[in-house]
Design an enzyme around this catalytic site. Structure first.
Site: not given
Lengths: 173, 173, 173
Positions: A16, A54
């Site tokens: 992240r 994503h």
């Protein structure tokens, strides 16, 4: 090939860290046809959610291919001067190779050989996994050794290398 | 507000990287009234020792407030142009939110909203936790995902971002 | 001592980051007599393989000494203006001290005292271990606290500090 573009870029970062987003922007800035090569396999719901999140983030500008193992073959056949290929991510590819009990040293040698023969630019995304405490189990230690070795090998021949932290870039090469 | 001062600073670093010390020096250099906001709760002796060691290190120059959860509310009410608030640290706040079973996405949205409304400068300290091996348990994976996401969100609006290693700074933004 | 050479260099990096290779090149570039101080003890086959691989990589240009614990004593007696000593690595030394149940605070104080008295240049290699998730067990937490503290203490007095990622350097000091 357009000589103003780097042939091989490596984007490293922690979990992240914003590395995928950064790499996608890097790809789109080239104005070449963007190809997304996912190394992920959706083993479980958590992974499926990540992949689909994503994909939604990227939009449908991108052609998408999934390949957990035969990355070298795919790159060799798909790289083109007019395309920018984004491979996300190498650490997952290493995991897949280990789970499939491939000979990692052989695979890496083939892979690095392939990088020298590509017919178009590629951006690789990979996780930095070696800056925490030594893992208890031998498999995890082997994994981070392989990942680190692969990063070094790619970085040595890459045109540019970035490290991403909190969405911000540092240029390492 | 003094426009020569950054409104929001983010200081990232690993465990025992010297990030708290760096952030404290950054705060004192502003010559504003230093306020220390601790997100820690002393669950056990190890933690109590850490907190009391940190307090002794800082001396009594600082006003100190402890708030494990309601960070946004506290910042909104306490930020002043003549004060420099140091929040140490955000990763502990995330841990506290998770243990209290708060809706993290909601909390983060409120928090980022709050940062846009502050009436004085704040320095945030937070741990980089995403550069080791993927943790075995889902809770730890969720935690490092939240931490990474929060760092990205703050970094995007921060005036300056530092990464501290071995007591030495790298300016990321 | 040759005043054009740094007295103390610190090379940090994650697992398989290329930090040892970088440090060896740094040592050889000084054109002084290279001395390799290994802090490793070969407990098991995995470790033996690593050590012997490292020795083969270095070749026989180097004098090699192994010392798991008495690093300060060895540095004090062996440092010379005409030698470059490479210590690889400090995190293993910390591990050895903990396993031998030494008083780490005392050991570190002696060590830093020693660094002020050295009669020749030294390059230290050490692992960054604090940028992952907080380890579950207290021993691992203590270890990364000690490692971080030691890195800070050395970095404060070092002439130069490098961080290595994927074989690429960042100069921190």
């Amino acid at each position: 090939m357009n000589n103003n573009l780097p042939n091989i870029s490596l984007v490293l970062g922690g979990a992240r860290s914003g590395k995928s987003q950064f790499a996608e922007n890097l790809a789109l800035k080239t104005e070449l046809d963007p190809y997304y090569f996912a190394t992920s396999q959706a083993y479980d719901t958590e992974m499926k959610d990540r992949i689909s999140k994503h994909q939604i983030d990227r939009g449908d500008l991108w052609a998408t291919l999934e390949e957990p193992l035969e990355l070298s073959t795919l790159l060799l056949s798909e790289a083109r001067p007019e395309r920018i290929i984004l491979v996300d991510c190498l650490t997952l590819w290493v995991t897949n190779l280990m789970m499939a009990e491939k000979d990692i040293v052989d695979e890496f040698r083939d892979f690095i050989d392939t990088l020298h023969k590509l017919n178009g630019p590629v951006i690789f995304v990979s996780n930095e996994v070696g800056q925490g405490i030594v893992p208890d189990n031998a498999m995890a230690r082997a994994f981070r050794d392989y990942a680190g070795r692969l990063h070094q090998d790619i970085a040595a021949i890459a045109d540019d290398v970035y490290f991403i932290t909190a969405g911000l870039q540092q240029r390492l090469k």
